[in-house]
Design a protein around this motif. Structure first.
Motif, PDB file in Angstrom:
ATOM      1  N   ILE A  67       0.843  -1.200   0.000  1.00 55.32           N
ATOM      2  CA  ILE A  67       0.000   0.000   0.000  1.00 55.32           C
ATOM      3  C   ILE A  67       0.875   1.246   0.000  1.00 55.32           C
ATOM      4  N   GLY A 105      -4.841   2.484  -0.747  1.00 52.52           N
ATOM      5  CA  GLY A 105      -5.131   1.056  -0.624  1.00 52.52           C
ATOM      6  C   GLY A 105      -6.607   0.736  -0.505  1.00 52.52           C
ATOM      7  N   SER A 142      -4.722   2.884  -5.720  1.00 57.79           N
ATOM      8  CA  SER A 142      -4.682   4.088  -4.884  1.00 57.79           C
ATOM      9  C   SER A 142      -4.812   5.377  -5.681  1.00 57.79           C
TER      10      SER A 142
END
Length: 201
Positions: A67, A105, A142
């Motif tokens: 992430i 994320g 993201s």
């Protein structure tokens, strides 16, 4: 006839072994759609083919294995781009299902937006916009694309004009005689009520 219809329904919609591509999986070189260009040249050999969307779109980076620390946001209106590839910590969007916080994320999501406050958080700074409606597309890599019909920074809204507009649309709603008048007045009441809540809350 019945057999023909059922046999059509029984056919697979997506051929086996062929996965459907998503916006996060654009090819590395999106200059042209080669199958479209080949088909075009067979039909109209003396004219250059028109550009396809892949010729204008930049490929998104692939979904990272870990992430990332920032969320990349594109916030656009029909006539302007408020944020373009801006890296932020979080955004809070007014979805029709409730306010939704989006962090790096976040699971891939499409959300319809309702009148309310969009908050963009970057470190200790928070920028707030009032948006009328639109959609938010949250991608698995993201990236967040927020498309609003209308937006204005919250600090540029005149509270007295909001109160005046709310009173006018409430009066129009109570005196509306047709379905169209009721619908238009209800939209005005909803937007001005959301504006009032944003300014007072």
């Amino acid at each position: 006839m019945f057999r023909r219809v059922t046999s059509l329904l029984a056919r697979p919609i997506i051929s086996a072994g062929r996965a459907r591509s998503f916006s996060t999986d654009l090819p590395a070189n999106p200059t042209a759609d080669s199958a479209f260009v080949d088909a075009w040249k067979k039909v109209v050999p003396n004219t250059d083919p028109p550009k396809t969307p892949l010729a204008f779109m930049k490929p998104r980076p692939p979904t990272p294995s870990s992430i990332p620390s920032k969320l990349t946001v594109n916030f656009v209106l029909p006539y302007a781009s408020e944020l373009s590839a801006k890296e932020v910590d979080m955004v809070i969007i007014p979805a029709t299902t409730g306010h939704m916080g989006v962090l790096p994320g976040h699971v891939a999501t499409i959300a319809e937006l309702k009148p309310g406050v969009l908050s963009v958080h970057e470190g200790n700074d928070t920028t707030k916009y009032f948006i009328s409606s639109g959609f938010a597309f949250i991608h698995a890599n993201s990236y967040a694309d927020i498309i609003a019909v209308e937006a204005v920074p919250l600090d540029q809204i005149d509270a007295s004009l909001v109160q005046k507009g709310l009173a006018e649309f409430t009066q129009k709603l109570s005196s509306a005689s047709t379905d169209l008048e009721k619908a238009e007045a209800q939209i005005g009441v909803d937007v001005h009520s959301a504006l009032n809540s944003a300014l007072t809350g």
